[in-house]
Design an enzyme around this catalytic site. Structure first.
Site, short mmCIF file in Angstrom:
data_model
loop_
_atom_site.label_atom_id
_atom_site.label_comp_id
_atom_site.label_asym_id
_atom_site.label_seq_id
_atom_site.Cartn_x
_atom_site.Cartn_y
_atom_site.Cartn_z
N CYS A 77 1.72 5.13 19.19
CA CYS A 77 2.87 5.11 20.11
C CYS A 77 4.13 4.85 19.31
O CYS A 77 4.25 3.81 18.67
CB CYS A 77 2.69 4.01 21.15
SG CYS A 77 1.22 4.20 22.17
N GLN A 112 -7.87 -0.63 3.27
CA GLN A 112 -8.75 -1.21 4.29
C GLN A 112 -10.05 -1.76 3.71
O GLN A 112 -10.61 -2.72 4.23
CB GLN A 112 -9.08 -0.15 5.36
CG GLN A 112 -7.95 0.15 6.31
CD GLN A 112 -7.57 -1.02 7.21
OE1 GLN A 112 -8.33 -1.94 7.43
NE2 GLN A 112 -6.36 -0.96 7.73
N GLY A 129 0.79 -1.22 0.00
CA GLY A 129 0.00 0.00 0.00
C GLY A 129 0.82 1.27 0.00
O GLY A 129 0.49 2.24 -0.68
#
Length: 380
Positions: A325, A179, A71
Site C-alpha cells: 500500500c 531476511q 540493505g
C-alpha cells in the site's frame, strides 16, 4: 488495548541490550574513527571489533566486510558498481522476478543505461531453478543476483548450488541475505558467494546500518565518494554507535539462533493449526516447512488483503498484506504474481505474518481470534 506486532520481516524492535550498547557508545566514544588521536583510536578499535564479528558470522575475512547504511545501499552497490565496473566485459545481468525492490530497481536503472537483464521465473513455491540460472548465463554475463530468502513468502533459494554454477563462469554472484541473516547458517566461502548484503534492523539492531561482504577475489569500486573510509571502499564517517549496536545484535542472534528458529517454527505451526481449527478457509503460500522460520504467507480465501489488514490494525494487530500500500494505491505483489500468475486470487488475498523478539503463543491465539471476527464480518 494492547497492541500486537507481527511484522518483524518489515523491521524488528531494538533489543534492550542493543539499545544500551548503542547509547553507551554514543555517550562515551564520540571520536572519528579516521582520526589518529586517542579518541579516534578508541572508535577505530570498536569498528575493527565489530567488523571481526560480522566477518566471522558468515565465514568471511575481516577485510572483506564493508560497513554500509543498510540493505538497500549494499544491494545497490553490489548491482550497480559490479555492472558499471565490468561493463567492458559484458552488459548482461541475471536476477529473479521475486527479488526485493532494492535489487529490481537498480536493475531497471541499468537497463535504462543499455544493460540487458534476464529476470528468471520461479515455481509455485517461489524457488529459482538452478538449471535456469545455468542456461541463462552467457559469455557477456557479469553478475548473477539471487536472494537468499524471500521477504514475502519465506522461500529459501538453493544458494550453494547456484553459487557453484556461477563459480564456473566469469560472473560475480551476489545474494541479498537481509531476511536470512541471523537465522540461517551462512558460509560465503562454502556457497561460493562473491557479494552478500545484510541489514541490522532485521535482527533487532539499529536502523541505518548494515554491511556488504565483498570477496577479496573480486574488485568493486566505491559506490560512495568523498573520503577514504572502509579502506577506500565506502566514503563517509562511520556511525560507530550504530555499528556497535549492530555488533551486539549479531552476537545475541548468534547465541540464540537455534532456539529462535525452533520457537518461530513452533509459532508458525500454531498459526496454521489454530486457523484450521477455527474453520478459516486458507492456504499457505510457498513452502513454509523449508522456508525462513519467521515468515508465514497466508492466502485467506475471498478476503481482500487490504481490508483484512486495516481491520486487524484497528483491533491492534500489525501484520502485512501480500500487496504493497503506497499513498492509498494498491499494487499487486510482484512476488505472488511471479509465483501464481497475475489473475490468481492469492495476489490480492494474501497476508504475511512474521515473528521475532517478543512474539508469544498468546499473541498468535489473539491474532486468530480477531482474524475470525474480521473474516466473518467481511464475508457478510
Amino acid at each position: 488495548m494492547e497492541k500486537i506486532y507481527l511484522d518483524h520481516a518489515a523491521t524488528s524492535p531494538v533489543h534492550p541490550e542493543v539499545l544500551e550498547t548503542t547509547y553507551e557508545t554514543m555517550k562515551n566514544f564520540y571520536g572519528n574513527a579516521s582520526s589518529i588521536h586517542g579518541f579516534g583510536r578508541e572508535a577505530r578499535h570498536l569498528l575493527d571489533d565489530a567488523r571481526s564479528v560480522f566477518a566471522k558470522s558468515i565465514g568471511a575475512k575481516q577485510s572483506e566486510i564493508v560497513i554500509t547504511s543498510g540493505g538497500t545501499e549494499s544491494d545497490n552497490t553490489a548491482v550497480i558498481e559490479t555492472a558499471l565496473s565490468r561493463e567492458s566485459m559484458g552488459k548482461h545481468l541475471i536476477t529473479s522476478k521475486v527479488e526485493h525492490h532494492a535489487i529490481l530497481e537498480p536493475m531497471e536503472y541499468l537497463e535504462s543505461l543499455g544493460f540487458e537483464v534476464t529476470y528468471l521465473p520461479v515455481d509455485e513455491f517461489g524457488q529459482v531453478d538452478p538449471e535456469l540460472v545455468q542456461s541463462a548465463i552467457r559469455p557477456d554475463t557479469t553478475l548473477v543476483s539471487i536472494m537468499y530468502g524471500n521477504n514475502e513468502v519465506g522461500t529459501l533459494m538453493n544458494i550453494a548450488e547456484i553459487g557453484a554454477i556461477v563459480a564456473e563462469t566469469e560472473s560475480y554472484f551476489h545474494t541479498d541475505a537481509v531476511q536470512a541473516y541471523g537465522l540461517e547458517e551462512i558460509d560465503v566461502k562454502r556457497s561460493q558467494i562473491d557479494l552478500l548484503s545484510v541489514s541490522a534492523h532485521k535482527i533487532n539492531g539499529p536502523k541505518g546500518v548494515g554491511f556488504l561482504y565483498v570477496s577479496e577475489a573480486i574488485h568493486l569500486p566505491s559506490f560512495m565518494r568523498g573520503g577514504e573510509q572502509e579502506t577506500k571502499r565506502r566514503a563517509g564517517t562511520e556511525n560507530i554507535p550504530a555499528i556497535a549496536g549492530f555488533k551486539k545484535a549479531v552476537e545475541i542472534m548468534q547465541a540464540e539462533k537455534v532456539q529462535r528458529k525452533e520457537a518461530y517454527n513452533t509459532l508458525k505451526q500454531q498459526v496454521v493449526s489454530e486457523l484450521t481449527e477455527a474453520g478459516i478457509d486458507f492456504e499457505v503460500n510457498g513452502a513454509s516447512e523449508n522456508g525462513l522460520a519467521h515468515v508465514l504467507s497466508l492466502w485467506i480465501k475471498e478476503i481482500p488483503s487490504d481490508q483484512l489488514l486495516m481491520n486487524l490494525d484497528l483491533m491492534g494487530i500489525a501484520i502485512s498484506a501480500g500487496s504493497a500500500c503506497t499513498a492509498g494505491n494498491i499494487e499487486p505483489s510482484h512476488v505472488l504474481t511471479a509465483m501464481y500468475g497475475e489473475n490468481n486470487p492469492r495476489v490480492s488475498q494474501s497476508v504475511r505474518v512474521s515473528f521475532g523478539l517478543g512474539t508469544e503463543p498468546q499473541m498468535i491465539h489473539e491474532l486468530v481470534e480477531k482474524l475470525v471476527i474480521v473474516v466473518n464480518r467481511l464475508k457478510k
